[in-house]
Design an enzyme around this catalytic site. Structure first.
Site, PDB file in Angstrom:
ATOM      1  N   THR A 179      -9.183   1.386   3.019  1.00  0.00           N
ATOM      2  CA  THR A 179      -8.994   2.820   3.303  1.00  0.00           C
ATOM      3  C   THR A 179      -9.887   3.746   2.462  1.00  0.00           C
ATOM      4  O   THR A 179      -9.768   4.958   2.583  1.00  0.00           O
ATOM      5  CB  THR A 179      -7.526   3.229   3.060  1.00  0.00           C
ATOM      6  OG1 THR A 179      -7.145   2.822   1.742  1.00  0.00           O
ATOM      7  CG2 THR A 179      -6.596   2.602   4.074  1.00  0.00           C
ATOM      8  N   ASP A 187      -4.659 -12.766   3.566  1.00  0.00           N
ATOM      9  CA  ASP A 187      -5.907 -11.986   3.602  1.00  0.00           C
ATOM     10  C   ASP A 187      -6.364 -11.972   5.051  1.00  0.00           C
ATOM     11  O   ASP A 187      -6.839 -12.986   5.574  1.00  0.00           O
ATOM     12  CB  ASP A 187      -6.966 -12.610   2.689  1.00  0.00           C
ATOM     13  CG  ASP A 187      -8.257 -11.801   2.690  1.00  0.00           C
ATOM     14  OD1 ASP A 187      -8.407 -10.893   3.553  1.00  0.00           O
ATOM     15  OD2 ASP A 187      -9.123 -12.060   1.847  1.00  0.00           O
ATOM     16  N   TYR A 242     -15.779   4.155   8.326  1.00  0.00           N
ATOM     17  CA  TYR A 242     -14.329   3.925   8.336  1.00  0.00           C
ATOM     18  C   TYR A 242     -13.769   4.196   9.737  1.00  0.00           C
ATOM     19  O   TYR A 242     -13.033   3.371  10.298  1.00  0.00           O
ATOM     20  CB  TYR A 242     -13.662   4.829   7.296  1.00  0.00           C
ATOM     21  CG  TYR A 242     -12.151   4.857   7.347  1.00  0.00           C
ATOM     22  CD1 TYR A 242     -11.401   3.765   6.910  1.00  0.00           C
ATOM     23  CD2 TYR A 242     -11.460   5.973   7.841  1.00  0.00           C
ATOM     24  CE1 TYR A 242     -10.015   3.790   6.957  1.00  0.00           C
ATOM     25  CE2 TYR A 242     -10.076   6.007   7.886  1.00  0.00           C
ATOM     26  CZ  TYR A 242      -9.355   4.910   7.447  1.00  0.00           C
ATOM     27  OH  TYR A 242      -7.980   4.937   7.498  1.00  0.00           O
ATOM     28  N   LYS A 256     -12.052   1.469  12.293  1.00  0.00           N
ATOM     29  CA  LYS A 256     -10.663   1.609  12.749  1.00  0.00           C
ATOM     30  C   LYS A 256     -10.602   1.681  14.281  1.00  0.00           C
ATOM     31  O   LYS A 256      -9.686   1.161  14.900  1.00  0.00           O
ATOM     32  CB  LYS A 256     -10.024   2.863  12.129  1.00  0.00           C
ATOM     33  CG  LYS A 256      -9.816   2.814  10.629  1.00  0.00           C
ATOM     34  CD  LYS A 256      -8.731   1.832  10.180  1.00  0.00           C
ATOM     35  CE  LYS A 256      -7.342   2.231  10.604  1.00  0.00           C
ATOM     36  NZ  LYS A 256      -6.319   1.280  10.080  1.00  0.00           N
ATOM     37  N   GLY A 303       0.829  -1.198   0.000  1.00  0.00           N
ATOM     38  CA  GLY A 303       0.000   0.000   0.000  1.00  0.00           C
ATOM     39  C   GLY A 303       0.867   1.252   0.000  1.00  0.00           C
ATOM     40  O   GLY A 303       2.102   1.180  -0.051  1.00  0.00           O
TER      41      GLY A 303
HETATM   42  N1  NAP Z   1      -4.463   7.274   3.731  1.00  0.00           N
HETATM   43  C1  NAP Z   1      -4.680   8.074   4.750  1.00  0.00           C
HETATM   44  O1  NAP Z   1      -4.896   9.282   4.599  1.00  0.00           O
HETATM   45  C2  NAP Z   1      -4.655   7.536   6.164  1.00  0.00           C
HETATM   46  C3  NAP Z   1      -4.941   8.406   7.211  1.00  0.00           C
HETATM   47  C4  NAP Z   1      -4.906   7.909   8.516  1.00  0.00           C
HETATM   48  C5  NAP Z   1      -4.591   6.587   8.763  1.00  0.00           C
HETATM   49  N2  NAP Z   1      -4.328   5.752   7.715  1.00  0.00           N
HETATM   50  C6  NAP Z   1      -4.024   4.360   8.009  1.00  0.00           C
HETATM   51  O2  NAP Z   1      -2.688   4.090   7.592  1.00  0.00           O
HETATM   52  C7  NAP Z   1      -2.570   2.748   7.122  1.00  0.00           C
HETATM   53  C8  NAP Z   1      -1.975   2.733   5.724  1.00  0.00           C
HETATM   54  O3  NAP Z   1      -2.826   3.483   4.855  1.00  0.00           O
HETATM   55  P1  NAP Z   1      -2.532   3.611   3.296  1.00  0.00           P
HETATM   56  O4  NAP Z   1      -3.062   4.908   2.868  1.00  0.00           O
HETATM   57  O5  NAP Z   1      -1.137   3.205   3.002  1.00  0.00           O
HETATM   58  O6  NAP Z   1      -3.538   2.478   2.729  1.00  0.00           O
HETATM   59  P2  NAP Z   1      -3.528   1.724   1.350  1.00  0.00           P
HETATM   60  O7  NAP Z   1      -2.656   2.393   0.350  1.00  0.00           O
HETATM   61  O8  NAP Z   1      -4.952   1.471   1.005  1.00  0.00           O
HETATM   62  O9  NAP Z   1      -2.806   0.351   1.728  1.00  0.00           O
HETATM   63  C9  NAP Z   1      -3.444  -0.640   2.475  1.00  0.00           C
HETATM   64  C10 NAP Z   1      -2.943  -1.974   1.984  1.00  0.00           C
HETATM   65  O10 NAP Z   1      -3.674  -2.987   2.680  1.00  0.00           O
HETATM   66  C11 NAP Z   1      -4.075  -3.979   1.729  1.00  0.00           C
HETATM   67  N3  NAP Z   1      -5.234  -4.715   2.173  1.00  0.00           N
HETATM   68  C12 NAP Z   1      -6.547  -4.384   2.039  1.00  0.00           C
HETATM   69  N4  NAP Z   1      -7.327  -5.367   2.501  1.00  0.00           N
HETATM   70  C13 NAP Z   1      -6.494  -6.343   2.950  1.00  0.00           C
HETATM   71  C14 NAP Z   1      -6.704  -7.626   3.516  1.00  0.00           C
HETATM   72  N5  NAP Z   1      -7.938  -8.116   3.708  1.00  0.00           N
HETATM   73  N6  NAP Z   1      -5.631  -8.363   3.857  1.00  0.00           N
HETATM   74  C15 NAP Z   1      -4.369  -7.897   3.653  1.00  0.00           C
HETATM   75  N7  NAP Z   1      -4.112  -6.709   3.097  1.00  0.00           N
HETATM   76  C16 NAP Z   1      -5.165  -5.938   2.748  1.00  0.00           C
HETATM   77  C17 NAP Z   1      -4.378  -3.157   0.503  1.00  0.00           C
HETATM   78  O11 NAP Z   1      -4.438  -3.978  -0.643  1.00  0.00           O
HETATM   79  P3  NAP Z   1      -5.421  -3.531  -1.852  1.00  0.00           P
HETATM   80  O12 NAP Z   1      -4.936  -2.213  -2.315  1.00  0.00           O
HETATM   81  O13 NAP Z   1      -5.252  -4.645  -2.832  1.00  0.00           O
HETATM   82  O14 NAP Z   1      -6.795  -3.444  -1.258  1.00  0.00           O
HETATM   83  C18 NAP Z   1      -3.205  -2.200   0.479  1.00  0.00           C
HETATM   84  O15 NAP Z   1      -2.084  -2.752  -0.161  1.00  0.00           O
HETATM   85  C19 NAP Z   1      -3.975   2.163   7.229  1.00  0.00           C
HETATM   86  O16 NAP Z   1      -4.092   1.479   8.449  1.00  0.00           O
HETATM   87  C20 NAP Z   1      -4.887   3.368   7.265  1.00  0.00           C
HETATM   88  O17 NAP Z   1      -6.103   3.108   7.930  1.00  0.00           O
HETATM   89  C21 NAP Z   1      -4.357   6.198   6.425  1.00  0.00           C
END
Ligand code: NAP
Length: 293
Positions: free
Chosen positions: A70, A44, A133, A137, A11
Site C-alpha cells: 500500500t 505470502d 499502485y 490494484k 494491517g
Molecule cells: N490505506 C488506504 O488509504 C487505502 C485506500 C484505498 C484502498 N485501500 C486498500 O485497503 C486494503 C487495506 O489497506 P491497509 O491500509 O489496511 O493496508 P496495510 O496497513 O498496508 O495492510 C496490508 C497488510 O497486507 C500485508 N501484506 C503485504 N504484502 C503481503 C503479501 N505478499 N502476502 C500477505 N500479506 C501481505 C501487509 O504486511 P506488511 O505490513 O508486513 O507488508 C499488511 O499487514 C488494501 O487492499 C488497500 O489497497 C487502502
C-alpha cells in the site's frame, strides 16, 4: 465449522475488521463460524503454489483479501513488487478460492480512477489509473472478476485507523514536532475510518452482496481541510497550516485530484450510509485519547 479467512489481517484495516467481524460471526456459537486471521507470516500471496494449497487445505467459505503493498510512492519506485503483490498475489488468492468454492471479497481503491470527473464516481465509471499502485490494484480487480464468480469488490479511499501509519497519525506526530505544517490542497476526497469501513464490510457480507461497491465516509474535503480539522479536534490549532499544491510536494506518484465516491449502491443494498468523515474523525480522536472540543 464454517470459516472466514482474512488475508492481511495484521494491517491497518485488517485489525479493525477482525474486531468487527468477531462478535457478529465467530463469537456467536450457533452460527458455527471461525475466523482465520492470516498475514504475510502465515501466507505470502506472492507465492502461487503455497497460497493456493494452503487456502485449499483450510477450505474457507469466505476469503476477505485486504493484503496489499500500500506504499503508493514505494509502488511507483518498485513496479515489480507492486504487481507481484497487488495483481499476481490477488490472482493466487482467487485461484485458491476457486479450488474450494470460496466467495472472494477484495478491497480496492479510488486510485483506479484518474480523478478528472467532477461529480462522485459510480461503480461502473471507466477506470484510468494514474500511478503504479492504481494500475496494480486495477489488475487485481480484473483477476478477481475474471476468475471468481459473484465476487464482492469494495473500493474505498483515504483510510485512517488505529493500527497503521496514516495521514491522521502523521499530522498529529508532525504537529508535536513543528510549528508550521504544509499540506496539499488540490486533492479532494472522503477520509474513511477503518472501523466504519469494517462495519460496512460486515453488513455487505451479511447481505451476501456481490459485485462492485464504493464505500467511504460521507462528505468531502481536501487533505488541507482534513489536516485543519485534525488539529482543531486535537486542541492543536496553534500549529499553522500552509496549503500547497501536489506539484510543490513533489511525490513520486501522481494522485487523482478528485476522489469522491457515489455510495448510493451501498445504501440501496444495505440501507447503510457511512456517517460524515468529521464525525468519524471525532470518534477516532476520542478513542485515541486526544483532546476534543
Ligand atoms: N490505506 C488506504 O488509504 C487505502 C485506500 C484505498 C484502498 N485501500 C486498500 O485497503 C486494503 C487495506 O489497506 P491497509 O491500509 O489496511 O493496508 P496495510 O496497513 O498496508 O495492510 C496490508 C497488510 O497486507 C500485508 N501484506 C503485504 N504484502 C503481503 C503479501 N505478499 N502476502 C500477505 N500479506 C501481505 C501487509 O504486511 P506488511 O505490513 O508486513 O507488508 C499488511 O499487514 C488494501 O487492499 C488497500 O489497497 C487502502
Amino acid at each position: 465449522m464454517r470459516r472466514i479467512l482474512v488475508i492481511g489481517a495484521k494491517g491497518m484495516l485488517g485489525r479493525d475488521l477482525i474486531k468487527v467481524l468477531y462478535p457478529t460471526f465467530h463469537a456467536d456459537k450457533r452460527s458455527n463460524w471461525e475466523i482465520l486471521d492470516w498475514d504475510v507470516d502465515e501466507i505470502d500471496i506472492q507465492e502461487e503454489k503455497r497460497t493456493v494449497s494452503k487456502i485449499e487445505s483450510f477450505r474457507p467459505e469466505i476469503i476477505i483479501n485486504v493484503a496489499a503493498y500500500t506504499d503508493v510512492d514505494g509502488c511507483e519506485l518498485n513496479e515489480e513488487k507492486a504487481f507481484a503483490v497487488n495483481a499476481e498475489g490477488v490472482k493466487h488468492v482467487a485461484l485458491g478460492a476457486l479450488r474450494c468454492g470460496a466467495k472472494v471479497v477484495y478491497l480496492s481503491t479510488d486510485y483506479i480512477f484518474d480523478g478528472n470527473k467532477r461529480e462522485p464516481y459510480l461503480e461502473n465509471d471507466p477506470p484510468n489509473p494514474l500511478n503504479v499502485y492504481g494500475r496494480s490494484k486495477w489488475k487485481g480487480e480484473q483477476y478477481v472478476q475474471e476468475l471468481v464468480q459473484d465476487a464482492l469488490i469494495i473500493r474505498t479511499e483515504w483510510l485512517y485507523g488505529r493500527y497503521g501509519r496514516n495521514f491522521v497519525t502523521s499530522i498529529l506526530r508532525q504537529a508535536r514536532e513543528k510549528k508550521v505544517l504544509t499540506i496539499v490542497n488540490d486533492q479532494i476526497g472522503s477520509p474513511t475510518y477503518t472501523v466504519d469501513l469494517s462495519e460496512a464490510i460486515s453488513v455487505l457480507l451479511q447481505c451476501d452482496a456481490r459485485g462492485v461497491f464504493h464505500v467511504a465516509n460521507s462528505d468531502l474535503c481536501t487533505w488541507y481541510t482534513f489536516g485543519q480539522a485534525i488539529l482543531k479536534l486535537s486542541g492543536m490549532e496553534r500549529v499553522k497550516v500552509i496549503p500547497i499544491s501536489s506539484k510543490e510536494l513533489g511525490r513520486p506518484a501522481i494522485r487523482p485530484a478528485y476522489s469522491v465516491f457515489n455510495c448510493q449502491k451501498l445504501k440501496q443494498v444495505t440501507g447503510m450510509t457511512l456517517r460524515p468523515w468529521s464525525e468519524a474523525l471525532r470518534d477516532f480522536l476520542l478513542l485515541a485519547g486526544r483532546k476534543t472540543d
